[in-house]
Write an enzyme that holds these catalytic residues in place. Structure first.
Site, PDB file in Angstrom:
ATOM      1  N   HIS A  21      -7.666 -36.255  -1.044  1.00 58.90           N
ATOM      2  CA  HIS A  21      -7.969 -36.191  -2.479  1.00 58.90           C
ATOM      3  C   HIS A  21      -6.767 -36.598  -3.345  1.00 58.90           C
ATOM      4  CE1 HIS A  21      -9.335 -34.875  -6.382  1.00 58.90           C
ATOM      5  NE2 HIS A  21      -8.386 -33.956  -6.425  1.00 58.90           N
ATOM      6  N   HIS A  67      -0.570 -32.916  -7.457  1.00 59.37           N
ATOM      7  CA  HIS A  67      -1.225 -32.192  -8.541  1.00 59.37           C
ATOM      8  C   HIS A  67      -1.916 -30.893  -8.143  1.00 59.37           C
ATOM      9  CE1 HIS A  67      -5.037 -34.240  -7.429  1.00 59.37           C
ATOM     10  NE2 HIS A  67      -5.623 -33.253  -8.057  1.00 59.37           N
ATOM     11  N   GLU A 124      -1.360 -24.982  -7.320  1.00 59.18           N
ATOM     12  CA  GLU A 124      -2.575 -24.176  -7.393  1.00 59.18           C
ATOM     13  C   GLU A 124      -3.079 -23.749  -6.017  1.00 59.18           C
ATOM     14  OE1 GLU A 124      -5.726 -26.026  -9.519  1.00 59.18           O
ATOM     15  OE2 GLU A 124      -6.887 -24.179  -9.657  1.00 59.18           O
ATOM     16  N   ASP A 125      -3.022 -24.637  -5.064  1.00 61.95           N
ATOM     17  CA  ASP A 125      -3.698 -24.375  -3.786  1.00 61.95           C
ATOM     18  C   ASP A 125      -2.802 -24.115  -2.583  1.00 61.95           C
ATOM     19  OD1 ASP A 125      -6.052 -24.776  -5.117  1.00 61.95           O
ATOM     20  OD2 ASP A 125      -6.246 -26.874  -4.544  1.00 61.95           O
ATOM     21  N   ASP A 148      -8.326 -37.393 -11.442  1.00 58.90           N
ATOM     22  CA  ASP A 148      -8.794 -36.295 -10.586  1.00 58.90           C
ATOM     23  C   ASP A 148     -10.317 -36.165 -10.724  1.00 58.90           C
ATOM     24  OD1 ASP A 148      -8.639 -33.762  -9.128  1.00 58.90           O
ATOM     25  OD2 ASP A 148      -8.846 -32.764 -11.069  1.00 58.90           O
ATOM     26  N   ASP A 154     -29.589 -59.004 -23.293  1.00 58.09           N
ATOM     27  CA  ASP A 154     -28.172 -59.278 -23.052  1.00 58.09           C
ATOM     28  C   ASP A 154     -27.576 -58.369 -21.983  1.00 58.09           C
ATOM     29  OD1 ASP A 154     -28.725 -57.351 -24.879  1.00 58.09           O
ATOM     30  OD2 ASP A 154     -26.958 -57.679 -26.102  1.00 58.09           O
TER      31      ASP A 154
END
Ligand code: GDP
Length: 384
Positions: free
Chosen positions: A47, A71, A75-76, A138, A258
């Protein structure tokens, strides 16, 4: 393999960049996300690598790309912001922190959710616009891999993308991201309509392409006569914008002619107007369809001359005329100003161009009520 692709993309637009920083960011991401997986079953690190790839395709700077790789680590994973600062410096720390904060928003009602997330995004943007660029990249990767999520979540994400992220990309003028976010949302929100429009477009493609080819030839001959060098090509319109046209105009698909627009890119503003004149000599312009966004740029800095003419088969042909510089802004918007440059990244031009953003921030700071903020923001963000 995907790291190789990322490095090759970066090298295609800059030779002297600090590739080692990107590699270091990649190895830390890979190591710290070890044992984590995406819903698709892929190792999680795929990711951030794909997000970094999207950033590199916007030809952004090395700091943005490295921050994109990292990124999700705060957090993880066990990695702390202190560690990031130590290893990668304060800029990357600020970017990763900004993205982490954005993803921690606790939403209540849908309306509040929208207002709050937009408010937070504007605040993050004031610190460093690149936080938002990472967030948009993201979201784009998450939208590209939405098929792995349950239906209910697909709908929630696609709605949010259509309501928040695509308009934001539009406001920042990053049309490459905007179109893809819109088309992906459309595919999940209204699959039947999406596939219907896609199928119909495919049906008459060859015929349409031949028609455009003929128009390009005619125009090219004229431009050669007056010594104007131009790049002319047919541009297939995006599915969601066709669908919007159907809804807004109350039209059926076969009433939309168009489906392909013609684009002419030249070297100077003077040539833009010359080309417009030549086009109107070749084909009759449709009343009310000439727009001069060169003299009057849109608020997202978009510039082009627009005209719709009656082509040789009596069908409308939409034409855009712009310089190379305008083309860059039309495709990459604000991201164009963060493209890899030696030294002076924060140029005056860039500051001038985000001044509207700062004004928006100043003004919304006084609004404490999220709903009121949303009402006001809607006016500014969702209307042209
Ligand atoms: P108008 O009716 O001529 O003002 O233009 P539309 O809003 O119908 O847009 C026609 C086409 O112009 C779109 O399909 C886009 O290709 C292009 N266009 C219009 N606005 C923007 C913009 O803000 N950014 C970019 N990149 N393209 C735009």
């Amino acid at each position: 393999m995907s790291l190789d692709k990322l490095l090759a993309t970066i090298k295609s637009y800059t030779e002297e960049a600090n590739i080692d920083l990107v590699k270091e960011a990649y190895y830390l991401a890979k190591e710290s996300h070890e044992g984590q997986y995406r819903v698709s079953g892929e190792p999680f690190v795929s990711h951030p690598v794909q997000v970094a790839q999207i950033m590199a395709e916007l030809e952004l700077d090395i700091i943005s790309i490295s921050a994109a790789l990292l990124h999700d680590v705060v957090e993880d994973t066990e990695v702390t912001t202190e560690e990031l600062r130590e290893k990668f410096g304060p800029e990357i720390e600020l970017l990763v922190n900004g993205v982490t904060k954005l993803s921690k928003i606790d939403f209540k009602s849908r309306e509040e959710h929208q207002a709050e997330s937009l408010r937070k995004m504007f605040l993050a943007m004031a610190k460093d616009i690149r936080v938002i660029l990472i967030k948009l990249a993201d979201r784009l990767h998450n939208m590209r891999t939405l098929q792995y999520l349950p239906r209910e979540k697909q709908i929630r994400k696609a709605t949010e993308t259509l309501e928040i992220y695509a308009p934001l990309a539009h406001r920042l003028g990053i049309s490459t991201l905007k179109w893809e976010l819109e088309d992906l949302s459309f595919r999940y929100l209204e699959p039947d309509r999406y596939y219907e429009v896609a199928k119909k477009i495919a049906k008459n493609r060859a015929e349409r392409e031949a028609y455009i080819e003929e128009a390009i030839k005619r125009l090219n001959t004229k431009l050669t006569e007056v010594d104007i060098e131009a790049d002319i090509y047919g541009r297939p319109k995006h599915l969601y914008s066709i669908y919007q046209k159907m809804i807004k105009g109350g039209k059926e698909f076969n009433e939309i002619y168009d489906l392909t627009a013609l684009r002419v890119i030249v070297s100077s503003v003077k040539e833009c107007y010359q080309v417009l004149g030549i086009i109107h000599e070749l084909w009759s312009p449709m009343p009310g369809r000439i727009k001069d966004y060169v003299a009057m740029p849109k608020s997202n800095m978009y510039q082009s001359l627009h005209t719709t003419v009656i082509g040789s088969k009596g069908e409308p042909l939409e034409i855009q005329i712009r310089t190379w510089e305008m083309h860059r802004t039309a495709e990459y918007g604000i991201a164009a100003h963060w493209r890899y440059k030696e030294g002076n990244r924060k140029d005056e031009d860039f500051e001038r161009k985000i001044s509207w953003l700062r004004q928006l921030l100043e003004w919304q700071k006084d609004l404490s009520d999220a709903k009121e903020f949303m009402e006001n923001l809607k006016i500014d963000l969702f209307e042209d």
